[in-house]
Scaffold this active site. Sequence first.
Site, PDB file in Angstrom:
ATOM      1  N   LYS A 144       2.480  -8.719   7.834  1.00  0.00           N
ATOM      2  CA  LYS A 144       2.967  -9.404   9.030  1.00  0.00           C
ATOM      3  C   LYS A 144       4.180 -10.218   8.594  1.00  0.00           C
ATOM      4  CE  LYS A 144      -1.551  -9.960  11.316  1.00  0.00           C
ATOM      5  NZ  LYS A 144      -2.116  -8.716  10.828  1.00  0.00           N
ATOM      6  N   GLU A 184      -9.203  -0.709   7.600  1.00  0.00           N
ATOM      7  CA  GLU A 184      -8.581  -2.022   7.413  1.00  0.00           C
ATOM      8  C   GLU A 184      -9.640  -3.103   7.217  1.00  0.00           C
ATOM      9  OE1 GLU A 184      -5.182  -1.899  10.058  1.00  0.00           O
ATOM     10  OE2 GLU A 184      -5.409  -4.048  10.367  1.00  0.00           O
ATOM     11  N   ASP A 217      -5.580  -6.725   5.233  1.00  0.00           N
ATOM     12  CA  ASP A 217      -4.894  -7.429   6.308  1.00  0.00           C
ATOM     13  C   ASP A 217      -5.169  -8.938   6.171  1.00  0.00           C
ATOM     14  OD1 ASP A 217      -3.675  -8.306   8.592  1.00  0.00           O
ATOM     15  OD2 ASP A 217      -4.888  -7.166   9.993  1.00  0.00           O
ATOM     16  N   LYS A 269     -10.888  -0.656  16.809  1.00  0.00           N
ATOM     17  CA  LYS A 269     -11.600  -1.841  16.340  1.00  0.00           C
ATOM     18  C   LYS A 269     -13.065  -1.481  16.111  1.00  0.00           C
ATOM     19  CE  LYS A 269      -8.615  -5.285  16.604  1.00  0.00           C
ATOM     20  NZ  LYS A 269      -8.311  -6.095  15.433  1.00  0.00           N
ATOM     21  N   ASP A 310     -10.254  -0.600  12.040  1.00  0.00           N
ATOM     22  CA  ASP A 310     -10.052  -1.997  11.640  1.00  0.00           C
ATOM     23  C   ASP A 310     -11.342  -2.765  11.824  1.00  0.00           C
ATOM     24  OD1 ASP A 310      -9.195  -4.481  10.950  1.00  0.00           O
ATOM     25  OD2 ASP A 310      -7.565  -4.592  12.422  1.00  0.00           O
TER      26      ASP A 310
END
Length: 345
Positions: free
Chosen positions: A246, A194, A222, A139, A168
């Site tokens: 997802k 991401e 995302d 992250k 991300d």
Amino acid sequence: MITHRLAYRRYALPLRAPLRTAHGLWTVREGLLLRAESSDGRVGYGEAAPIRGFGRETVDVDETLLQALGDTVDDAWLERVPVEWGALRQALGTALGTTPTVAARREHLPVAALLPAGIEALKRIEPLAESGFRTFKWKVGVGDAADEIALLDDLLARMPEGGKLRLDANGAWDRRIAERWLARCADYPIEHVEQPIAADDRKATDLLLGLAGDYPTPIALDESLVGEGDLERWLGAGWPGVFVVKPSLLGDPVSALARLQSARARVVFSSALETAIGAQQALRMAFSWAGEGEAAAGGGRVRALGFGVWPLFADARFDGPALAPFIRRQDGDRVDAEALWNALT
Ligand code: MG
């Protein structure tokens, strides 16, 4: 015509530990479990777990719709749920059994390990590598960019042979910071970056396409992908990067995956932080993916799954398969939906 008796239970499950996301701090996961009993005796379960920040669908909206539509339904009833409410449509398709069953193409799939933001990541990566993980997700966009970029070298120095790192940013960067990061990433084994730019940035489409064209490191979408509409939009724009999918948020995941497959898209399957009921269905979709490369033979490459999220809930009964470098197909399938449904009373 087959009719179904449909019931739902709303859950608010405390997380084992608070989760810091780009959409705030999560301490409780809310969602809906669905149970459908059909006139021919079949019982099915589904889960609607929309994520705040991904589109306009919320648990409240889904619950209101379910109340309005009543408890005796037929298969055609699904058409009355707006396409925009992908999580609810997906849950209904699973519970009613209208979603086609998909064949698994593999027995196990690799999983990406999550690294905490900041310097904590340095402590975690080596033990995770020792336990077998080869793909890591870090992250970023949480602290100061210069500090985080300075940590990148140290983190990569601790990566195992053949390891890959995903970054991300959860949309936290502006164009200038994203360019700084991407220039740096060009020299490193970064699998992808991401969501460098927020999905609701007015110029997000142009900015993301520009960055994808200007730098060699692939960019993954995302938060920019909420449902089938976004998938179509980005496929139409010729998105050259990765699609983080997802399955729990896709109203018709089987058709969406067929569409991605025919476009030869690069896909990472990801958890929506759902319970084991939703995860079971999402993992089935991941195991049905033909992969990249020799897709025709069903033996193409499948990127490490973004399902390294468990244990997630304070009540471990609701967790999906335990965190490990691989998920076995049977582990995803071994869910006692009835027991979880009963656990909510
Ligand atoms: Mg992400």
